[in-house]
Scaffold this active site. Sequence first.
Site, PDB file in Angstrom:
ATOM      1  CD  GLU A  39      -1.622   1.829   2.594  1.00 19.59           C
ATOM      2  OE1 GLU A  39      -2.437   2.066   1.697  1.00 19.59           O
ATOM      3  OE2 GLU A  39      -1.542   2.470   3.634  1.00 19.59           O
ATOM      4  CG  ASN A  40       2.744   2.687   2.707  1.00 19.61           C
ATOM      5  OD1 ASN A  40       2.597   1.792   3.531  1.00 19.61           O
ATOM      6  ND2 ASN A  40       2.050   3.799   2.736  1.00 19.61           N
ATOM      7  CG  ASN A  67      -4.213   4.450   4.992  1.00 22.63           C
ATOM      8  OD1 ASN A  67      -3.500   3.457   5.138  1.00 22.63           O
ATOM      9  ND2 ASN A  67      -3.751   5.667   5.131  1.00 22.63           N
ATOM     10  CG  HIS A  68      -1.895   5.874   1.434  1.00 25.21           C
ATOM     11  ND1 HIS A  68      -2.441   7.115   1.680  1.00 25.21           N
ATOM     12  CD2 HIS A  68      -0.910   5.714   2.356  1.00 25.21           C
ATOM     13  CE1 HIS A  68      -1.804   7.679   2.697  1.00 25.21           C
ATOM     14  NE2 HIS A  68      -0.889   6.840   3.135  1.00 25.21           N
ATOM     15  CG  HIS A 151      -3.588  -0.990   6.348  1.00 33.20           C
ATOM     16  ND1 HIS A 151      -2.276  -1.356   6.126  1.00 33.20           N
ATOM     17  CD2 HIS A 151      -3.634   0.349   6.132  1.00 33.20           C
ATOM     18  CE1 HIS A 151      -1.580  -0.288   5.789  1.00 33.20           C
ATOM     19  NE2 HIS A 151      -2.378   0.767   5.796  1.00 33.20           N
ATOM     20  CG  HIS A 176      -1.909   2.178   9.017  1.00 34.95           C
ATOM     21  ND1 HIS A 176      -1.836   2.927   7.857  1.00 34.95           N
ATOM     22  CD2 HIS A 176      -2.292   3.051   9.993  1.00 34.95           C
ATOM     23  CE1 HIS A 176      -2.179   4.189   8.133  1.00 34.95           C
ATOM     24  NE2 HIS A 176      -2.448   4.296   9.398  1.00 34.95           N
TER      25      HIS A 176
END
Length: 260
Positions: A39-40, A67-68, A151, A176
Site C-alpha cells: 500500500e506504500n 488506506n492509500h 490495516h 499500517h
Amino acid sequence: MRILFLADVFGTAGRTAVEERLPGLREELGVAFCVVNGENAADGRGITPRLADKLLAAGADVITLGNHVWARDDIGPYLAASERVIRPANVASGSPGRALAVAPATDGTSVAVINLLGSLFLDVASGFFEVVDDLVEEARAQTPLVIVDFHAEATSEKIALARYLDGRVTAVLGTHTHVQTSDARIQPGGTAAITDAGMTGPHDSVIGVEAELAIRRMRTGMPVRFRPAESGVRIEGVVLDCDAEGRATAIEPLRVEHPG
Ligand SMILES: [Fe+2]
C-alpha cells in the site's frame, strides 16, 4: 505449510529490497505462499499497476493494500480485473476490486487472504466488524487457510479483531503503523496474531518519510511535500507455519537488513 508475510513495502527502497531479496528468502525459508502489503509501494502512497506486477513477479502470491488504495489514478480498473491484488473490504461498496483472494501455494493448497481497514484515523465506509463475518465465511467455504491483513492504527482494534477471529482464521496480521510489535503469538484457538508486522523500507526515517520533511510539517503546520527516505532498509514481516486445518503452529517476526 509455511507462509511469509511482508509488511508495508515503502517506496523505491522497499520495492527494490523485495525484488532483490524475496526470491532468495522464499527459497531459504521454504516458503509455500507469500503475501505482501503494497500500500506504500508508489513513493510511499498507494500502488500502480506496473509496481503491483513487479511485486507479483518478485514472488508475491497476493498483494494487500490499505488506506492509500486510491492514491494512484490508474489503480481502479486494475483492481477490478485482478484476482491477486486486493483492497480493504470496508471502503465504499461501489468501488472497484475485491477484498478476498484465494490463490494456490506451491503445493497446490488454496490460501485465502482478506484485507480490512481499522476505524481509528482512517476513512472507512463501514466498520470492520460489520463486514468481517461474511468475508471469513466466504473464505472458509473455499479453504481453512485464511490470512487476514488488518490495516489499522489502533492496537486495541487489532487485538480485539485477533481475539474475535481466534479459531476461525490462520492469522490476523496488523499493518499500517510501520513499527513491528513484539507480540507475535498463537492464541488459544490456534489463530496467530501480531499487532503490527512492521515496514519493508527505509527505517532511517519517520515511518518511511525523510525525517527532516516529516518533522518540518509537524513543527510548522505548513504543507511540506514528502519524499521517501532511502537508508536503513529492512525487510520486515512474519513467517508463519500452519497445519492442514489452517491452525497456526508457529509465528516468528522477520527482520532482514538490506544494505542498499
Ligand atoms: Fe497505511
